[in-house]
Design a protein around this motif. Structure first.
Motif, PDB file in Angstrom:
ATOM      1  N   VAL A  31     -32.978  56.895   7.125  1.00 57.23           N
ATOM      2  CA  VAL A  31     -33.281  55.795   8.045  1.00 57.23           C
ATOM      3  C   VAL A  31     -31.998  55.307   8.705  1.00 57.23           C
ATOM      4  O   VAL A  31     -31.931  55.123   9.937  1.00 57.23           O
ATOM      5  N   THR A  32     -30.969  55.104   7.909  1.00 63.25           N
ATOM      6  CA  THR A  32     -29.710  54.583   8.434  1.00 63.25           C
ATOM      7  C   THR A  32     -29.008  55.593   9.339  1.00 63.25           C
ATOM      8  O   THR A  32     -28.417  55.224  10.366  1.00 63.25           O
ATOM      9  N   LYS A  33     -29.059  56.871   8.984  1.00 68.10           N
ATOM     10  CA  LYS A  33     -28.471  57.900   9.841  1.00 68.10           C
ATOM     11  C   LYS A  33     -29.106  57.900  11.228  1.00 68.10           C
ATOM     12  O   LYS A  33     -28.426  58.099  12.244  1.00 68.10           O
ATOM     13  N   GLU A  34     -30.406  57.687  11.276  1.00 64.54           N
ATOM     14  CA  GLU A  34     -31.107  57.643  12.559  1.00 64.54           C
ATOM     15  C   GLU A  34     -30.575  56.505  13.424  1.00 64.54           C
ATOM     16  O   GLU A  34     -30.369  56.653  14.631  1.00 64.54           O
ATOM     17  N   VAL A  35     -30.328  55.353  12.793  1.00 62.90           N
ATOM     18  CA  VAL A  35     -29.775  54.208  13.520  1.00 62.90           C
ATOM     19  C   VAL A  35     -28.353  54.515  13.991  1.00 62.90           C
ATOM     20  O   VAL A  35     -27.996  54.266  15.144  1.00 62.90           O
ATOM     21  N   VAL A  36     -27.539  55.064  13.100  1.00 68.47           N
ATOM     22  CA  VAL A  36     -26.128  55.317  13.407  1.00 68.47           C
ATOM     23  C   VAL A  36     -25.965  56.406  14.458  1.00 68.47           C
ATOM     24  O   VAL A  36     -25.192  56.246  15.418  1.00 68.47           O
ATOM     25  N   TYR A  37     -26.683  57.506  14.303  1.00 72.30           N
ATOM     26  CA  TYR A  37     -26.450  58.677  15.154  1.00 72.30           C
ATOM     27  C   TYR A  37     -27.322  58.729  16.402  1.00 72.30           C
ATOM     28  O   TYR A  37     -26.953  59.389  17.376  1.00 72.30           O
ATOM     29  N   THR A  38     -28.453  58.057  16.371  1.00 71.74           N
ATOM     30  CA  THR A  38     -29.363  58.120  17.526  1.00 71.74           C
ATOM     31  C   THR A  38     -29.354  56.816  18.321  1.00 71.74           C
ATOM     32  O   THR A  38     -29.075  56.807  19.519  1.00 71.74           O
ATOM     33  N   THR A  39     -29.648  55.704  17.659  1.00 72.11           N
ATOM     34  CA  THR A  39     -29.614  54.412  18.354  1.00 72.11           C
ATOM     35  C   THR A  39     -28.183  54.041  18.736  1.00 72.11           C
ATOM     36  O   THR A  39     -27.933  53.490  19.810  1.00 72.11           O
ATOM     37  N   LYS A  40     -27.241  54.318  17.829  1.00 71.27           N
ATOM     38  CA  LYS A  40     -25.810  54.025  18.010  1.00 71.27           C
ATOM     39  C   LYS A  40     -25.537  52.532  18.177  1.00 71.27           C
ATOM     40  O   LYS A  40     -24.487  52.141  18.688  1.00 71.27           O
ATOM     41  N   LYS A  41     -26.469  51.735  17.771  1.00 70.97           N
ATOM     42  CA  LYS A  41     -26.306  50.287  17.699  1.00 70.97           C
ATOM     43  C   LYS A  41     -26.991  49.812  16.432  1.00 70.97           C
ATOM     44  O   LYS A  41     -28.017  50.365  16.022  1.00 70.97           O
ATOM     45  N   MET A  42     -26.431  48.777  15.791  1.00 75.08           N
ATOM     46  CA  MET A  42     -27.046  48.200  14.607  1.00 75.08           C
ATOM     47  C   MET A  42     -26.875  46.688  14.665  1.00 75.08           C
ATOM     48  O   MET A  42     -25.839  46.190  15.084  1.00 75.08           O
ATOM     49  N   GLN A  43     -27.938  45.980  14.261  1.00 75.95           N
ATOM     50  CA  GLN A  43     -27.846  44.528  14.243  1.00 75.95           C
ATOM     51  C   GLN A  43     -28.019  43.955  12.838  1.00 75.95           C
ATOM     52  O   GLN A  43     -27.641  42.814  12.591  1.00 75.95           O
ATOM     53  N   ALA A  44     -28.583  44.750  11.938  1.00 76.17           N
ATOM     54  CA  ALA A  44     -28.801  44.254  10.577  1.00 76.17           C
ATOM     55  C   ALA A  44     -28.804  45.409   9.590  1.00 76.17           C
ATOM     56  O   ALA A  44     -29.167  46.538   9.924  1.00 76.17           O
ATOM     57  N   MET A  45     -28.403  45.096   8.353  1.00 72.11           N
ATOM     58  CA  MET A  45     -28.460  46.048   7.246  1.00 72.11           C
ATOM     59  C   MET A  45     -29.126  45.365   6.068  1.00 72.11           C
ATOM     60  O   MET A  45     -28.657  44.347   5.576  1.00 72.11           O
ATOM     61  N   ILE A  46     -30.272  45.912   5.620  1.00 70.49           N
ATOM     62  CA  ILE A  46     -30.971  45.400   4.446  1.00 70.49           C
ATOM     63  C   ILE A  46     -30.587  46.282   3.259  1.00 70.49           C
ATOM     64  O   ILE A  46     -30.600  47.517   3.354  1.00 70.49           O
ATOM     65  N   VAL A  47     -30.216  45.658   2.147  1.00 72.94           N
ATOM     66  CA  VAL A  47     -29.707  46.377   0.979  1.00 72.94           C
ATOM     67  C   VAL A  47     -30.403  45.872  -0.278  1.00 72.94           C
ATOM     68  O   VAL A  47     -30.562  44.667  -0.463  1.00 72.94           O
ATOM     69  N   ASN A  48     -30.806  46.799  -1.138  1.00 69.71           N
ATOM     70  CA  ASN A  48     -31.290  46.390  -2.462  1.00 69.71           C
ATOM     71  C   ASN A  48     -30.515  47.114  -3.542  1.00 69.71           C
ATOM     72  O   ASN A  48     -29.998  48.218  -3.338  1.00 69.71           O
ATOM     73  N   SER A  49     -30.380  46.492  -4.688  1.00 73.34           N
ATOM     74  CA  SER A  49     -29.830  47.137  -5.874  1.00 73.34           C
ATOM     75  C   SER A  49     -30.921  47.158  -6.943  1.00 73.34           C
ATOM     76  O   SER A  49     -31.932  46.480  -6.829  1.00 73.34           O
ATOM     77  N   GLY A  50     -30.701  47.965  -7.986  1.00 74.44           N
ATOM     78  CA  GLY A  50     -31.691  48.063  -9.049  1.00 74.44           C
ATOM     79  C   GLY A  50     -32.618  49.256  -8.931  1.00 74.44           C
ATOM     80  O   GLY A  50     -33.275  49.644  -9.891  1.00 74.44           O
ATOM     81  N   ASN A  51     -32.675  49.859  -7.739  1.00 75.10           N
ATOM     82  CA  ASN A  51     -33.513  51.043  -7.519  1.00 75.10           C
ATOM     83  C   ASN A  51     -32.923  51.825  -6.354  1.00 75.10           C
ATOM     84  O   ASN A  51     -32.715  51.271  -5.271  1.00 75.10           O
ATOM     85  N   ALA A  52     -32.649  53.117  -6.562  1.00 72.05           N
ATOM     86  CA  ALA A  52     -32.009  53.940  -5.531  1.00 72.05           C
ATOM     87  C   ALA A  52     -32.982  54.438  -4.470  1.00 72.05           C
ATOM     88  O   ALA A  52     -32.562  54.954  -3.437  1.00 72.05           O
ATOM     89  N   ASN A  53     -34.308  54.314  -4.717  1.00 77.32           N
ATOM     90  CA  ASN A  53     -35.321  54.877  -3.819  1.00 77.32           C
ATOM     91  C   ASN A  53     -34.983  56.329  -3.486  1.00 77.32           C
ATOM     92  O   ASN A  53     -34.973  56.737  -2.330  1.00 77.32           O
ATOM     93  N   ALA A  54     -34.707  57.105  -4.522  1.00 77.53           N
ATOM     94  CA  ALA A  54     -34.352  58.516  -4.376  1.00 77.53           C
ATOM     95  C   ALA A  54     -35.211  59.361  -5.312  1.00 77.53           C
ATOM     96  O   ALA A  54     -35.501  58.952  -6.442  1.00 77.53           O
ATOM     97  N   CYS A  55     -35.628  60.525  -4.823  1.00 80.18           N
ATOM     98  CA  CYS A  55     -36.356  61.504  -5.637  1.00 80.18           C
ATOM     99  C   CYS A  55     -37.693  60.958  -6.132  1.00 80.18           C
ATOM    100  O   CYS A  55     -38.060  61.144  -7.297  1.00 80.18           O
ATOM    101  N   THR A  56     -38.405  60.271  -5.258  1.00 77.59           N
ATOM    102  CA  THR A  56     -39.726  59.744  -5.627  1.00 77.59           C
ATOM    103  C   THR A  56     -40.805  60.254  -4.672  1.00 77.59           C
ATOM    104  O   THR A  56     -41.793  59.575  -4.399  1.00 77.59           O
ATOM    105  N   GLY A  57     -40.617  61.461  -4.129  1.00 77.94           N
ATOM    106  CA  GLY A  57     -41.627  62.076  -3.285  1.00 77.94           C
ATOM    107  C   GLY A  57     -41.758  61.416  -1.913  1.00 77.94           C
ATOM    108  O   GLY A  57     -40.863  60.734  -1.431  1.00 77.94           O
ATOM    109  N   LYS A  58     -42.915  61.616  -1.300  1.00 77.41           N
ATOM    110  CA  LYS A  58     -43.132  61.128   0.060  1.00 77.41           C
ATOM    111  C   LYS A  58     -43.117  59.604   0.144  1.00 77.41           C
ATOM    112  O   LYS A  58     -42.833  59.041   1.199  1.00 77.41           O
ATOM    113  N   GLN A  59     -43.420  58.932  -0.963  1.00 79.65           N
ATOM    114  CA  GLN A  59     -43.502  57.477  -0.942  1.00 79.65           C
ATOM    115  C   GLN A  59     -42.151  56.834  -0.627  1.00 79.65           C
ATOM    116  O   GLN A  59     -42.081  55.769  -0.021  1.00 79.65           O
TER     117      GLN A  59
END
Length: 410
Positions: free
Chosen positions: A67-95
């Motif tokens: 998601v962030t790469k799309e903002v950085v490389y395609t939109t090339k503008k960013m106004q906000a960054m949402i961050v969570n800790s406690g869960n990497a949201n990695a390797c959990t399938g399509k969800q």
């Protein structure tokens, strides 16, 4: 302008917070992903900012990175960054992709901005499904402000096994105007990045286009975030992002700008500060180790040797045990893959010479033990083969590192 002049015109700020540059706000709260500690944060610019990012080279990448790469490389503008800790949201399938996109959409709706201006970062346990109910409720509770308290809340909310917050900020002069660059990071284990660190966020009110900013961040990353190691593991979520909103009012920065060195050196210093703080706060670490290499065939080979030495488990454990075992250092130099001549190698620890031109030199064990007991230990290696120079930073390897990582999910 010379490098010395750039150093003199740079000033370290006492506030050291991510909202020091004009037009930035932050917030951090406990939403419920963790038991008690803050775990959700947002960083916001008043206006869409130029953006650049560097990311993990691990083939397994968490959904927020995409998601962030799309903002950085395609939109090339960013106004906000949402961050969570406690869960990497990695390797959990399509969800995982749906959850990252939901975080992006909810944050955009909250701020009344376009979704493609919102980046997403997650850090924590890999392979566990994200509990989106507390995240959604938490996003509604986030209230970004430009206060020191809000900046601290942000810095706390992005931490995992870190023992301290990692903040820094400096000001410099561009076109006669004050430009501020600030940074915040988290990282304590799984630190062996290629083009990134764990999570790092840099803000500046400088006026600079995204393409120039991207090239600059990539170059500086090789000298800073890519020069640290804790344990040799590269995470699935490693990210460094910089936002530049232009509110300082300077003319657009490029390498041809007369004040370019002011900006470049200040940004490099911010990145180096954060990199060293991450290395020093390695899981269970008691000491920061710096390795300086000179006399290599090239800067690249010097950096390779420095990182090999500081990443050696045997060197790291020797520093922990205050053992002046220079044999481990010279062995790491030899297997680094760089060109070396054993008969030209000189090694020092804390300014005390132990090997000179490949020959052992008498030294005081008591003096070396005193040096190795310090919180910061510097190892110097001279190869006598060329003009190449390089640095790397790491930490000692302790009993606590094993204990922390043996029960990370507990």
């Amino acid at each position: 302008m010379t490098l010395i002049a750039s150093i003199n015109i740079m000033k370290k700020l006492s506030s050291k917070n991510i909202v020091s540059p004009k037009g930035f706000k932050a917030s951090g709260i406990h939403c419920g992903l963790k038991h008690k500690k803050k775990d959700l944060a947002v960083l916001v610019s008043e206006v869409p900012a130029s953006v650049a990012g560097v990311f993990t080279t691990n083939a397994v990448q968490a959904a927020p990175l995409k998601v962030t790469k799309e903002v950085v490389y395609t939109t090339k503008k960013m106004q906000a960054m949402i961050v969570n800790s406690g869960n990497a949201n990695a390797c959990t399938g399509k969800q995982r992709a749906k959850d990252a996109q939901t975080m992006q959409a909810l944050m955009a709706e909250k701020l009344c901005i376009e979704a493609n201006l919102v980046g997403v970062c997650s850090t924590g346990v890999i392979g566990e499904m994200m509990n989106m109910e507390p995240v959604a409720n938490g996003i509604n509770q986030l209230a970004p402000k430009d206060s020191l308290e809000s900046a601290i809340d942000f810095a706390q909310a992005i931490l995992t096994t870190d023992t301290v917050m990692k903040n820094t900020s400096y000001s410099t002069i561009v076109d006669g105007k004050e430009v501020i660059i600030a940074g915040v990071a988290k990282g304590s284990g799984m630190i062996e990045p290629n083009m990134a660190t764990m999570l790092g966020f840099i803000t500046t009110d400088a006026n600079i286009e995204s393409d120039v900013l991207q090239a600059t961040l990539s170059d500086i990353t090789n000298l800073t975030f890519n020069a640290i190691t804790v344990d040799g593991d590269t995470s699935t979520n490693d990210t460094v992002v910089i936002m530049a909103n232009g509110l300082a009012g300077n003319e657009a920065l490029t390498p041809a700008h007369p004040d370019w060195q002011n900006f470049y050196y200040t940004l490099k210093t911010v990145a180096q500060d954060l990199a060293k703080m991450i290395a020093k706060d390695g899981e269970g670490a008691t000491k920061l180790i710096e390795v300086e290499v000179e006399g290599a065939f090239s800067d690249e080979e010097a950096r390779k040797i420095a990182k090999t030495v500081v990443g050696s488990p045997l060197v790291k454990t020797a520093v922990f045990g205050c053992d002046a075992n220079w044999g481990r250092i010279i062995a790491a130099v030899g297997y680094s893959g760089a060109k070396v001549d054993p008969d030209k190698i000189t090694i020092q620890i804390g300014g005390t010479t132990m090997v000179e031109n490949g020959e052992p030199v008498p030294f005081s064990e008591d003096e070396l033990i005193r040096i190795l007991k310090m919180n910061e230990v510097k190892i110097y290696v001279s190869l006598g083969m060329g003009e190449g120079k390089g640095h790397a930073w790491g930490c000692d390897l302790t009993y606590d590192y094993v204990q922390i990582n043996a029960s990370y999910r507990s």
